[in-house]
Design an enzyme around this catalytic site. Structure first.
Site, PDB file in Angstrom:
ATOM      1  N   CYS A 150      -1.511   3.017   3.484  1.00 37.47           N
ATOM      2  CA  CYS A 150      -1.940   1.635   3.518  1.00 37.47           C
ATOM      3  C   CYS A 150      -1.033   0.831   4.440  1.00 37.47           C
ATOM      4  O   CYS A 150       0.044   1.283   4.814  1.00 37.47           O
ATOM      5  CB  CYS A 150      -1.846   1.021   2.121  1.00 37.47           C
ATOM      6  SG  CYS A 150      -2.563   2.033   0.819  1.00 37.47           S
ATOM      7  N   ARG A 202      -3.950  -6.570   2.925  1.00 39.31           N
ATOM      8  CA  ARG A 202      -3.612  -5.176   3.146  1.00 39.31           C
ATOM      9  C   ARG A 202      -4.864  -4.348   3.417  1.00 39.31           C
ATOM     10  O   ARG A 202      -5.984  -4.788   3.150  1.00 39.31           O
ATOM     11  CB  ARG A 202      -2.913  -4.649   1.909  1.00 39.31           C
ATOM     12  CG  ARG A 202      -3.740  -4.672   0.626  1.00 39.31           C
ATOM     13  CD  ARG A 202      -4.439  -3.389   0.278  1.00 39.31           C
ATOM     14  NE  ARG A 202      -3.574  -2.269   0.118  1.00 39.31           N
ATOM     15  CZ  ARG A 202      -2.862  -2.036  -0.977  1.00 39.31           C
ATOM     16  NH1 ARG A 202      -2.967  -2.866  -2.028  1.00 39.31           N
ATOM     17  NH2 ARG A 202      -2.106  -0.971  -1.042  1.00 39.31           N
ATOM     18  N   ASN A 253       1.732   3.086  -1.135  1.00 37.53           N
ATOM     19  CA  ASN A 253       2.201   4.436  -1.398  1.00 37.53           C
ATOM     20  C   ASN A 253       3.563   4.700  -0.773  1.00 37.53           C
ATOM     21  O   ASN A 253       3.820   4.296   0.364  1.00 37.53           O
ATOM     22  CB  ASN A 253       1.208   5.461  -0.840  1.00 37.53           C
ATOM     23  CG  ASN A 253       0.335   6.039  -1.931  1.00 37.53           C
ATOM     24  OD1 ASN A 253       0.727   6.054  -3.102  1.00 37.53           O
ATOM     25  ND2 ASN A 253      -0.845   6.510  -1.558  1.00 37.53           N
TER      26      ASN A 253
END
Lengths: 314, 314, 314, 314
Positions: B2, B16, B79
């Site tokens: 991401c 995002r 992540n």
């Protein structure tokens, strides 16, 4: 694959790397003025300018990889496989077998300008030297202390290009190679400024960061860019030792280390690197495993002789 | 993987991409002020700031991926697999399960400064939400209109970093990511000058060549550099449409196209892209195959309620 | 600068970005079959295939930037400044003014094969549309569902190139652009293996690392490589929404964000992006600040009319 | 800036480049076993292992840049400016002035394992050698034929890292440097396969294309990657000449050519390159303008003496 450059300091220097999996048994070979060149189509050239260079000598004929003549004209032939295309001999032109090209031009031309006149007359033919020696596919860097050109013979015909950067490697064609330099125009030998984002505090954490983006691999395109950047930014003192040392440094940036370039037959390495003082007629060279630079001075030989003078590569 | 960014124009925007092989069934979720958060270790938080964001709602709990609160504080979790390391609960600290982190902070902090005070007290624990939902390995971008920080919890401990570039992706750690920008400091949104070799005539053959060297792939490191360059050079007009459009353009440069990033399970794609106007409480988003940008305005909801308000992603 | 691509899924799609500092006032323009094209040298074309595309309409003439016809033949003209070279009109050939090229070919050719036959007959002339509209310097991507070619007219003459990659940007010439892909042949949509040094433990720390080395800047050469990699690895479902969405994703990787590409006149941005379903005659597009994809379906118009049908870009 | 490597062939070799604008007046210096080292904090070391290396000799003390001892333990100190941080002397540890580090360790340790035990006891202090010689900011590569480690002392403390790649340059820190190799894991000494787009006919137009993407500039990060790739793929024969030659080739890929790295004071060049046969105690070196490799064999000296034996660099 190979890289050739010309570099002017107080004198003009010219040389190349020869990259291959194995040596050809080449020798530093001086062709004195009265060695008779017997050309396949144009007959015998009885006297000519004296020549020094690296050659594979076969059946009494010096198959030069790179050479200079006593007038300071320099030629190196470099692999151009897949692009080089030589025609059969023809009635309309002066036919010169591919393997005769260097002696023919160096034998009769004192300058790049004179060579260019010859180039317009000749047809480089696809004539093999012998059944065991097929025609090499080459293009050429031709230079004197004033000018530098590249000669390419492809299916599209014969092209003579001004070579302002004084560098030649292999594929692709010279216009593509030099065109690629545009993509690196922002590289510099000076530390970079932060133009990425002036609001960020970025750091020059090392010297040499102005060159970031310079390619480091051994492909012909990357060697071209790297040799061009190094040669164009090269600085040395105006004496022989500094110039010769510097010349070997420039070619050192494209030297092939054993193991890094694996081929079907083994590893490509830089078999030898040469550097000629084109004005003084001295041929410097070093070999892959050699611990020192050696030299042969053509002007210490009898240049009026008629026999080839050969020095084994040590 | 991401990418999250914050961007200030006339208002402050935060959002995002969420990149994955498949959707989690996420919903735009408004948590009104009186929805009771029942935390595992710290008990019930009966009233708190209202929150809007994208969440996977499970057993009545909004597992937020990214969210803002009514005060304009913003958090996105990204992540950080292989680097994130959460400890067991401990007696010395305020224990917050990893999945509770966003609601806990957004529920009680109005600004980054307030969040930083909380961050020093808490221990983010490795408590799974349930047997089927193992603990995600994340790090966080936390921002308001004035400040931006990155929170990383690794085996070496908890680190709070100022984030002057307003970008976060995934591995490696934030100091390494931002340190990498030094290597690109010479990039520019302006055409390059020839500093390669001023004696050569090089050509700016295209607009945009000042950015040559910018990485174009989808790795987390390259997305970080590309998003940073685009965000830091971004220009837009001071109104909502231009700002929102521009925000999606910046994240568009790191969007993952189906097929380009093959994983064991299929292809990673950008499941959704979000953009919150942190000051007005509007959550804009678009999905991979969506033909338009949609939005949900938290201020059009009853923020004093006690039930989650959920909008399916269209 | 611009980027055009063709992409085959269940149908054939064709479109482009138009990158510039400002809009030209372009309109989605349907030319029905009986709109009379009055060409400068070849007289009036009274009836022809119907055409839909983006055009700047001037004095009743649609100056198409990109268009398709009812048979599914597609053309986009892209900047080729410094390389394009059109001659004066000549007696030996069929003279077509540069600005007439798209309507002339789309008016009478149903396929790339038919277009190639025409291309061999015509001389694209340097005739300006008017005193205020100098001749644009363009090259063209021409495609149908089966074939794709590039047309370039330079000082060296007219060249028609097969275009197996289905991408065109701007400078340098097409052979150089496509030749550059060789340098990126090792990129992959899959995670990399450690071939650097198998004895070292290297880590795939992120998804998407197989693309490392892909250029991320906005130069025409880098957009070519990036669009080629994305297009060649693109995967979508065999229906309209997925195909159209995917097409916009591919062109999204070369979209120009305001601020990143500074020119003398401001900033180059992607004014619009188009995607035509060449088989169904639908023209999809989105604008820089547009929040959604719009479309015009030529088959919903009266294609037997004789007046241009224009839709303003929203 | 500098680069150091260790390389195992039939013997173990260790050496470095020393890059600077000017020479320090360094000498190949043999310290025999009974030369008394007078350390600032730990008193006199009367007898110790014999040492050979390159040193600037000041007031009777050998300030070693790189050295090996008679047991085959090797250390090189490299610039680490901005990151190195040495503390004051302290009561809790064994204080060793930064400039004493190499003689202290080489004097008493036969292996890396023994050195590691010492490293845990000592505090490297910020004590200058003299008023004119401020404390250099260094980190160290320490190796024997079995093991290789990197020692860094920063504000965060003392770190000893395993160094599986056997390379050290300068900034940034070692974990960042070695972490960067992940980004190059797809490079290879073999020709590339077309994984870009298998449907396209791409061409391996040159040998060496498997290395495309390798950085070619002189920054410390790029030298690290390039030296690592070259060293890890290096192949040579199992005898002294081939090994020594090969070692100089590997370091040749990071040699600094005069002109390419401009600093405020002039140009950074590779002042000297060294290569020690750590098992035989032979110190090979060459200088920037030297035409050959020279050597000094410590075992031809009286190693039981008590006076430094110095050879000027030729």
């Amino acid at each position: 694959m190979c890289t050739a450059i010309g570099l002017k300091t107080h004198d003009f220097y010219f040389g190349r790397t020869l990259d291959n999996e194995f040596s050809f048994g080449e020798e530093i070979t001086v062709t004195p003025r009265n060695f008779p060149f017997r050309f396949r189509f144009t007959g015998e050239m009885k006297s000519h300018y004296a020549i020094i260079g690296m050659a594979y000598n076969k059946d009494g004929f010096p198959l030069y990889f790179d050479a200079i003549n006593e007038k300071g004209l320099c030629i190196a032939g470099l692999n151009f496989v897949g692009n080089a295309y030589y025609k059969n001999c023809t009635h309309e032109a002066l036919n010169i077998a591919q393997f005769e090209f260097i002696p023919y031009i160096l034998g009769r031309c004192a300058t790049v300008s004179e060579a260019e006149i010859e180039l317009k007359k000749i047809n480089i033919t696809n004539t093999p030297f012998s059944a065991e020696l097929p025609v090499a596919q080459l293009h050429w860097l031709i230079a004197d202390k004033e000018n530098c050109i590249t000669l390419e013979v492809t299916k599209k015909g014969t092209n003579i290009y001004d070579n302002p950067v004084g560098v030649l490697t292999n594929n692709p064609t010279f216009p593509e190679q030099i065109g690629r330099l545009n993509d690196y125009m922002h590289l510099s030998n000076k530390p970079p400024n932060n133009t990425f984002a002036p609001s960020l505090e970025l750091e020059v954490y090392s010297k040499g960061m102005g060159g970031m983006g310079l390619p480091g691999d051994l492909s012909s395109q990357s060697r071209f860019v790297r040799a061009a950047f190094t040669r164009c930014n090269s600085v040395c003192e105006n004496h022989e030792i500094s110039s010769v040392s510097q010349f070997f440094k420039v070619l050192g940036t494209v030297e092939q280390t054993r193991g890094v370039n694996k081929t079907e037959d083994g590893y490509e390495i830089t078999i030898y690197t040469s550097c000629c003082n084109a004005q003084k007629g001295i041929y410097y060279y070093k070999t892959y495993d050699g611990f020192s630079i050696k030299s042969v001075d053509m002007n210490k030989e009898n240049l009026d002789g008629c026999e080839l003078i050969k020095y084994p590569v040590k």
